[in-house]
Design a protein around this motif. Structure first.
Motif, PDB file in Angstrom:
ATOM      1  N   LEU A 178       0.848  -1.190   0.000  1.00  0.00           N
ATOM      2  CA  LEU A 178       0.000   0.000   0.000  1.00  0.00           C
ATOM      3  C   LEU A 178       0.883   1.239   0.000  1.00  0.00           C
ATOM      4  CD1 LEU A 178      -2.646  -0.965   2.728  1.00  0.00           C
ATOM      5  CD2 LEU A 178      -2.925  -1.106   0.242  1.00  0.00           C
ATOM      6  N   PRO A 179       0.469   2.302  -0.682  1.00  0.00           N
ATOM      7  CA  PRO A 179       1.238   3.546  -0.618  1.00  0.00           C
ATOM      8  C   PRO A 179       1.266   4.092   0.804  1.00  0.00           C
ATOM      9  CG  PRO A 179      -0.300   3.582  -2.467  1.00  0.00           C
ATOM     10  CD  PRO A 179      -0.669   2.400  -1.614  1.00  0.00           C
ATOM     11  N   THR A 180       2.430   4.475   1.271  1.00  0.00           N
ATOM     12  CA  THR A 180       2.556   5.015   2.628  1.00  0.00           C
ATOM     13  C   THR A 180       1.642   6.217   2.828  1.00  0.00           C
ATOM     14  OG1 THR A 180       4.865   4.291   2.633  1.00  0.00           O
ATOM     15  CG2 THR A 180       4.207   5.868   4.328  1.00  0.00           C
ATOM     16  N   ARG A 181       1.512   7.049   1.808  1.00  0.00           N
ATOM     17  CA  ARG A 181       0.704   8.265   1.936  1.00  0.00           C
ATOM     18  C   ARG A 181      -0.781   7.969   2.117  1.00  0.00           C
ATOM     19  NH1 ARG A 181       1.778   8.245  -3.915  1.00  0.00           N
ATOM     20  NH2 ARG A 181      -0.206   7.950  -5.029  1.00  0.00           N
ATOM     21  N   GLU A 182      -1.203   6.726   1.811  1.00  0.00           N
ATOM     22  CA  GLU A 182      -2.613   6.385   1.919  1.00  0.00           C
ATOM     23  C   GLU A 182      -2.972   5.696   3.236  1.00  0.00           C
ATOM     24  OE1 GLU A 182      -3.799   4.204  -1.540  1.00  0.00           O
ATOM     25  OE2 GLU A 182      -3.494   5.915  -2.886  1.00  0.00           O
TER      26      GLU A 182
END
Length: 386
Positions: free
Chosen positions: A91-95
Motif C-alpha cells: 500500500l502507498p505510505t501516503r494512503e
C-alpha cells in the motif's frame, strides 16, 4: 435516464484505469501504480512485483523493493502490511490515513469459536500492545509473542488457534487487524525470519470520510459495481455494504447505471466509457488486483476459464492469460538462475499475431523479474496457490 453499460465498455475502462491498456508513463512512481490498483496483493512478493511491472513499462522488481526499502535514507513510499480481506498487500505510505480508518470499520464475521475468540476489549488491548512493542523496534513473530503477552496477560499467549498443523497463541487472530489499523507493518527480513515494525506516525481520516472515499475509489477503478461486489472485494458483510451504498446514493456521491441488465453503481458523473472494445494479450500474476476485484466473475472467467483458472470459484490462485479482456488461459513461470521459463496454457487456439504478442508479454515478465524469459506454450501442471 439511467445509463446502460456493456461488459466490453466497462472492461475497457477498468483496464485503462489499471494501466493495463496503456502502461504508466516512464518515471511514474511505483506508489502511483499501486494506488491505481487499490493495493497490490503481496502474499507472494514476486507476484506483486509483476503486478506493478506489467503496468509500468520502465519498472522492475528492483524499483518495487526500493520503494519498500529506500537505500538513500529517504522515507519508504510503499509499505507491506495487511490490507483488504486481511491479506498481505503493498500500500502507498501516503494512503495509510485512508486504509487505517476504513478497514477497521468493516464488521467482522466471527471466524473463531467463542472459546477462542477475543472480546472487543481484548482485541483493542492487543492492538495497542503491538503498537507499543513495535514503536522504534523491529521484531520477529516470536519476539512479538513475548512482548504482547508481557503487556496484556497470559490469556493472550494461550495456544488455542489451529494453524498449519500447529497451535498459535490467541492474540494472533488480530495480527491482521493491527496491520489494517496502522499499528504494524512488515520490516526487513532477518535472515529467513519475517519481522514487523511500526509504520510512520499519521492521523487517520474520520471513519465516515474514509469509507466514503473507499467506495469512490473502488467504483472509479472497478465500476460499475454492486454492493455485493464491493463486499466480496473486502470480505465484508453484504448488508453493511448495501447500507454504505445507499447512504452514498442518498448523498449524491454515486449514481445508478444499468450494467448488462443488472442494477449497478458508478461515481456520480463518471459515466463516460470507451467505445472501442478491449483487444490484445496480457499476463497477470497470482492474486492480481484486477482479477480479484473486477466483477461479475462469471463474465471475466467465461466458459472453461471458470473451471480451469479459478480454485473453487476463488480468483487469484492461478496466474492468468487475458485475451481481449477476459481470462483465456493460465500460466506459470519457473526460474533457474538468470533464466525463467514461462509456460502458457491457452484454453483455445491463438492466432499467429496473438502468439507474437504473447512472446512480448513473456519478455516483459522476464524484464520485471530481471531474468531472460523463454515462452513455452503447453499444459501448466502446477496446481493453484494456497
Amino acid at each position: 435516464m439511467t445509463s446502460t453499460i456493456t461488459w466490453s465498455r466497462a472492461s475497457a475502462r477498468r483496464l485503462a484505469r489499471q494501466f493495463l491498456d496503456t502502461p504508466a508513463e516512464t518515471g511514474t512512481p511505483v506508489a502511483d501504480v499501486v494506488s491505481a490498483m487499490l493495493g497490490a496483493h503481496a502474499q507472494v512478493l514476486s507476484a506483486a512485483e509483476v503486478s506493478v511491472g506489467v503496468r509500468a513499462a520502465d519498472r522492475t522488481r528492483a524499483d518495487v523493493r526500493t520503494a519498500l526499502r529506500p537505500d538513500d535514507g529517504s522515507s519508504a513510499s510503499l509499505l507491506k502490511t495487511h490490507g483488504p480481506r486481511g491479506t498481505v498487500h503493498l500500500l502507498p505510505t501516503r494512503e495509510l490515513p485512508l486504509w487505517s480508518a476504513a478497514l477497521p470499520a468493516i464488521p467482522g464475521t466471527g471466524r473463531f469459536a467463542s472459546d477462542i475468540r477475543l472480546t472487543d476489549e481484548q482485541a483493542t488491548e492487543v492492538v495497542e500492545a503491538i503498537a507499543e512493542a513495535l514503536t522504534g523496534s523491529t521484531l520477529t513473530i516470536d519476539e512479538l509473542d513475548e512482548e504482547v503477552v508481557a503487556r496484556t496477560g497470559a490469556w493472550a499467549g494461550d495456544r488455542v488457534m489451529p494453524a498449519f498443523q500447529d497451535m498459535w497463541p490467541r492474540w494472533r487472530q488480530v495480527l491482521h487487524r493491527a496491520g489494517q489499523s496502522g499499528a504494524l507493518c512488515f520490516g526487513p527480513d532477518r535472515g529467513r525470519k519475517v519481522t514487523y515494525t511500526r509504520p510512520p506516525r499519521f492521523t487517520p481520516l474520520p471513519t465516515t470520510e474514509a469509507l466514503r472515499t473507499l467506495v469512490h475509489r473502488y467504483l472509479h477503478a472497478y465500476g460499475p459495481a454492486t454492493p455485493r461486489d464491493f463486499a466480496k472485494w473486502l470480505a465484508a458483510p453484504g448488508t453493511w455494504a448495501t447500507a454504505l451504498f445507499e447512504t452514498a446514493a442518498t448523498d449524491g456521491a454515486i449514481e445508478e447505471v444499468d450494467f448488462e441488465g443488472t442494477r449497478a453503481w458508478v461515481v456520480a458523473g463518471d459515466t463516460e466509457f470507451p467505445d472501442r472494445p478491449v483487444q490484445g494479450v496480457r499476463l497477470l500474476p497470482y492474486f492480481d488486483a484486477y482479477v480479484i476485484a473486477a466483477q461479475p466473475r462469471e463474465t471475466l472467467f467465461p466458459g472453461a476459464a471458470y473451471e480451469r483458472a479459478l480454485a473453487r470459484g476463488q480468483a487469484g490462485n492461478y496466474p492468468v492469460l487475458l485475451l481481449d479482456g477476459v481470462v483465456a488461459g493460465v500460466w506459470h513461470q519457473h526460474r533457474r538462475g538468470r533464466r525463467t521459463t514461462v509456460t502458457v496454457e491457452p484454453l483455445g487456439k491463438l492466432t499467429a499475431g496473438q502468439v507474437r504478442e504473447l512472446g512480448e508479454r513473456v519478455r516483459r515478465v522476464g524484464e520485471v523479474l530481471e531474468a531472460r524469459a523463454e515462452l513455452v506454450i503447453g499444459e501448466v501442471v502446477s496446481g493453484p496457490h494456497a
